[in-house]
Design a protein around this motif. Structure first.
Motif, PDB file in Angstrom:
ATOM      1  N   GLN A  52       0.808  -1.212   0.000  1.00 22.26           N
ATOM      2  CA  GLN A  52       0.000   0.000   0.000  1.00 22.26           C
ATOM      3  C   GLN A  52       0.846   1.270   0.000  1.00 22.26           C
ATOM      4  OE1 GLN A  52      -3.339   0.834   0.040  1.00 22.26           O
ATOM      5  NE2 GLN A  52      -3.959  -1.263  -0.429  1.00 22.26           N
ATOM      6  N   ARG A 257      -5.036   0.107   9.478  1.00 24.01           N
ATOM      7  CA  ARG A 257      -5.938   0.735   8.514  1.00 24.01           C
ATOM      8  C   ARG A 257      -5.518   0.442   7.073  1.00 24.01           C
ATOM      9  NH1 ARG A 257      -5.930   5.108  12.403  1.00 24.01           N
ATOM     10  NH2 ARG A 257      -4.341   6.205  11.169  1.00 24.01           N
ATOM     11  N   TRP A 260      -6.890  -2.902   6.191  1.00 22.62           N
ATOM     12  CA  TRP A 260      -8.318  -2.813   5.863  1.00 22.62           C
ATOM     13  C   TRP A 260      -8.544  -2.213   4.483  1.00 22.62           C
ATOM     14  CZ3 TRP A 260      -9.772  -0.368  11.223  1.00 22.62           C
ATOM     15  CH2 TRP A 260      -9.845  -1.386  12.184  1.00 22.62           C
ATOM     16  N   LYS A 261      -7.677  -1.295   4.091  1.00 20.65           N
ATOM     17  CA  LYS A 261      -7.812  -0.700   2.764  1.00 20.65           C
ATOM     18  C   LYS A 261      -7.639  -1.761   1.681  1.00 20.65           C
ATOM     19  CE  LYS A 261      -6.090   3.149  -0.053  1.00 20.65           C
ATOM     20  NZ  LYS A 261      -5.117   4.294  -0.107  1.00 20.65           N
ATOM     21  N   GLU A 262      -6.711  -2.690   1.901  1.00 18.36           N
ATOM     22  CA  GLU A 262      -6.469  -3.770   0.939  1.00 18.36           C
ATOM     23  C   GLU A 262      -7.554  -4.849   1.038  1.00 18.36           C
ATOM     24  OE1 GLU A 262      -4.043  -5.777  -2.030  1.00 18.36           O
ATOM     25  OE2 GLU A 262      -3.906  -3.750  -1.199  1.00 18.36           O
ATOM     26  N   PRO A 264     -11.012  -4.760   2.696  1.00 13.59           N
ATOM     27  CA  PRO A 264     -12.078  -4.056   3.438  1.00 13.59           C
ATOM     28  C   PRO A 264     -13.064  -4.991   4.127  1.00 13.59           C
ATOM     29  CG  PRO A 264     -12.366  -3.821   1.054  1.00 13.59           C
ATOM     30  CD  PRO A 264     -11.007  -4.400   1.265  1.00 13.59           C
ATOM     31  N   ASP A 358      -4.273   8.737   6.320  1.00 14.80           N
ATOM     32  CA  ASP A 358      -4.875   7.928   5.252  1.00 14.80           C
ATOM     33  C   ASP A 358      -6.135   8.595   4.700  1.00 14.80           C
ATOM     34  OD1 ASP A 358      -6.466   7.615   7.450  1.00 14.80           O
ATOM     35  OD2 ASP A 358      -6.491   5.424   7.413  1.00 14.80           O
TER      36      ASP A 358
END
Length: 358
Positions: A52, A257, A260-262, A264, A358
């Motif tokens: 990320q 976080r 979670w972005k990768e 969700p 973020d």
């Protein structure tokens, strides 16, 4: 008047320059397939952060993240070169070096989880107080292909324990098996047990023999052909991992976080503050073991201690997984890339983490 930039500004400049210097804009990215031994969970947050944050791209790499069901299912994919880098336990490769065995042409090149990630957990009100109390009991494991199974068998044999291993998977299925007392203990990895606690189930960890707790756990493995033919790729991969580990240590919440972005769908429902705090606890259960270094010495990212390999082989021998200690342990790992793994500006990465939004 001469203007002197602040430390934060200098660090930010260093990051920008690093991105420019390593920018793959003028070259095609090298595609890599990374295989985890389970589905991607928070224990893999540094790996996801490296993706990320662009650390892999800075090294000219495009990394695909994949999940498997244990070391026993990952290794065949690596032997067929369908997976380039894996994250297994050491025992399978050690055993393959024993006389008369077919040597697996794989080698560890980055020591990631530097202490044992495996635990034995029981319900808080369980009458079981020690591993010896597991004699005659049922112990839940993720699958019989999981990398902890041989070392658990070794520890049980050393203690004279005759326990049944029951495959229960990971996550909710495993937790229910313990809660419903279908099994007496769980033998899963640290972040799984921490997850169970954050869901409201009180558990206790049973103490293990000290030398089993001290054994390192999963590390990065590549085919010997890749180590020979593409050393710069592996050096860049490990450097990106080391940078991500520094970032996550400086800002654990951001690391969660980014995961979670990768992924969700892995973010639990509920109050955001509590969900984040619980998730940092789950993440830290494994991450803290990535930061176990000798006190008073500079961190050597990815480095293996030869003594620990000998301890690992001795445990397998005493547990009956090896018939002899005459094993070529030097062929199981390499420290050839350690200097390159640490070749980055630690302060710049720490500053980036502390300033991260973020």
């Amino acid at each position: 008047m001469l203007l002197v930039p602040s430390n934060l500004a200098r660090a930010a400049c260093a990051i920008v320059m690093s991105t420019v210097l390593y920018s793959p804009a003028h070259a095609e990215l090298t595609k890599l397939r990374y295989g985890n031994v389970t589905d991607m969970t928070l224990s893999q947050a540094p790996m996801v952060a490296a993706k990320q944050l662009g650390y892999f791209k800075e090294e000219g790499l495009d990394v695909e993240l994949m999940g498997f069901k244990g070391t026993g299912t990952l290794i065949p994919q690596m032997l067929a070169k369908r997976v380039d880098i894996g994250y297994p336990n050491p025992d399978t490769l050690i055993i393959s070096r024993a006389p008369g065995k077919d040597k697996l042409p794989l080698k560890f090149f980055y020591n990631a989880t530097r202490a044992s990630g495996w635990e034995f957990a029981v319900l808080a009100d369980s009458p079981l107080k020690s591993l010896k109390d597991l004699d005659g009991r049922k112990v839940g494991v993720g699958a019989m292909t999981f990398g902890n199974v041989p070392i658990t068998k070794a520890e049980f044999k050393e203690l004279g324990i005759d326990a049944s291993m029951v495959p229960v998977g990971i996550g909710s299925a495993a937790f229910l098996a313990l809660q419903n007392k279908q099994i007496d203990a769980l033998n899963l990895f640290d972040s799984q047990h921490a997850t169970l606690e954050t869901q409201g189930t009180a558990i206790r960890r049973l103490p293990q023999l000290p030398r089993y707790e001290a054994l390192f756990s999963n590390g990065m493995v590549a085919h010997e052909d890749m180590i020979r033919d593409k050393p710069e790729v592996l050096a860049g991969f490990g450097r990106a991992m080391a940078k991500a580990t520094v970032f996550c240590e400086a800002n654990r919440e951001a690391c969660v976080r980014l995961f979670w972005k990768e992924y969700p769908n892995t973010k639990p429902a509920g109050d955001d503050a509590k969900v984040l705090a619980d998730s940092v606890k789950v993440f830290s259960a494994r991450f803290n073991k990535m930061l176990v270094f000798p006190e008073g010495k500079p961190r050597q990212w990815g480095q293996f201690n030869p003594d620990t390999w000998r301890d690992f082989a001795a445990a397998l021998y005493e547990g009956g997984q090896l018939e002899t200690l005459d094993v070529d342990l030097d062929s199981v790992y390499t420290n050839a890339f350690v200097d390159k793994f640490s070749d980055f500006d630690t302060a710049a990465v720490q500053a980036q983490a502390k300033a991260f939004k973020d």
